[in-house]
Scaffold this active site. Sequence first.
Site, PDB file in Angstrom:
ATOM      1  CE  LYS A  55       0.340  -0.491   5.915  1.00  0.00           C
ATOM      2  NZ  LYS A  55       1.458  -1.242   5.319  1.00  0.00           N
ATOM      3  CD  GLN A  99       1.478  -4.726   4.163  1.00  0.00           C
ATOM      4  OE1 GLN A  99       1.266  -3.539   3.931  1.00  0.00           O
ATOM      5  NE2 GLN A  99       1.920  -5.138   5.329  1.00  0.00           N
ATOM      6  CG  ASP A 122       6.303   1.031   2.865  1.00  0.00           C
ATOM      7  OD1 ASP A 122       5.799   1.267   3.975  1.00  0.00           O
ATOM      8  OD2 ASP A 122       5.929   0.113   2.117  1.00  0.00           O
TER       9      ASP A 122
HETATM   10  N1  GUN Z   1       4.966  -5.312   6.366  1.00  0.00           N
HETATM   11  C1  GUN Z   1       5.125  -5.070   7.680  1.00  0.00           C
HETATM   12  N2  GUN Z   1       5.344  -3.754   7.901  1.00  0.00           N
HETATM   13  C2  GUN Z   1       5.322  -3.167   6.699  1.00  0.00           C
HETATM   14  C3  GUN Z   1       5.472  -1.808   6.270  1.00  0.00           C
HETATM   15  O1  GUN Z   1       5.703  -0.875   7.043  1.00  0.00           O
HETATM   16  N3  GUN Z   1       5.357  -1.602   4.934  1.00  0.00           N
HETATM   17  C4  GUN Z   1       5.135  -2.609   4.049  1.00  0.00           C
HETATM   18  N4  GUN Z   1       5.072  -2.308   2.756  1.00  0.00           N
HETATM   19  N5  GUN Z   1       4.995  -3.866   4.411  1.00  0.00           N
HETATM   20  C5  GUN Z   1       5.085  -4.133   5.727  1.00  0.00           C
END
Ligand code: GUN
Length: 297
Positions: A55, A99, A122
């Site tokens: 990311k 995350q 998100d």
């Molecule tokens: N863990 C797995 N997929 C995601 C996501 O799309 N966002 C976040 N914050 N954590 C994750």
Amino acid sequence: MAEARIIDGKRIAERLRLEIGDEATVFRKKTGIRPRVVFILVGSNPASEVYVRNKGLAAEEAGFSHETILLDESTSEAALVDLIHTINNDPATHGLLVQFPLPHHINEEHVINALAPEKDVDGFHPINAGRLAIGKGHYFAPCTPAGVIEILAREKIEVSGKHAVIVGRSNLVGKPLAMLLAQKNPRANAVATLAHTGAGARLPEITRQADIIIAAMGVANAITADMVKPGAVVIDVGINRIEDATKKSGFRLVGDVDFEAVRHIASAITPVPGGVGPMTIAMLLRNTLTAAERQTL
Ligand code: GUN
């Protein structure tokens, strides 16, 4: 036997990321501001470390300002929530992502509720989920479902009036996808069925009615050829590790769809890896740029 078109999600995501980078340049020329996103990672889950690193790299490549805050596994929920509140109040930061999964002593719901909805790129906050369900107002759709809609649009797959069967009812993918697909707009307007394990033995009968199947239940190879109507479009959101002694790592990634069998039945299909997965980060950049625009213009 006919072969499905393999949808190249990696290529679509790369193009989208370039477009977003160009839009961010225009935004910066107009406002003097770079979109800024902060990622918070608590503890040391190896998969999460890879996701967060990717990311950050994508944000960098798009010309965004970004920061990754690594917190110790032992960080308390209160300390994390305090940090979220500080970032919520920082006008220079437009997007914030914590995350998941979090260590067990931290309640994920409390963390989601602490996010400022306008920075929740998100799309997990109840305000964002609620506005998505209502289909009105400013909100962020979660990145993976938004990526599925983007793939369908860019691949020129007709969605309006089609029967889309989503298998899997998670808050992250299945439920928001049902909402997005059923929205009354030209990229959606599908008849959306939200199927799940509750269908039991009736599941194949339901998926066989689908013009578009979206597999998001998190079970390796669960959608088999007999569950697919010939010519259907199959979108595979699953990412499952299965043992594979021929690989150095000892495992390989497979989706929720039995790809090798279903590719002979479907008209188009996304592979795993290289299908929906790369779209998630691209949509995160999209949401961050939108957040910056909404907070600035
Ligand atoms: N863990 C797995 N997929 C995601 C996501 O799309 N966002 C976040 N914050 N954590 C994750």
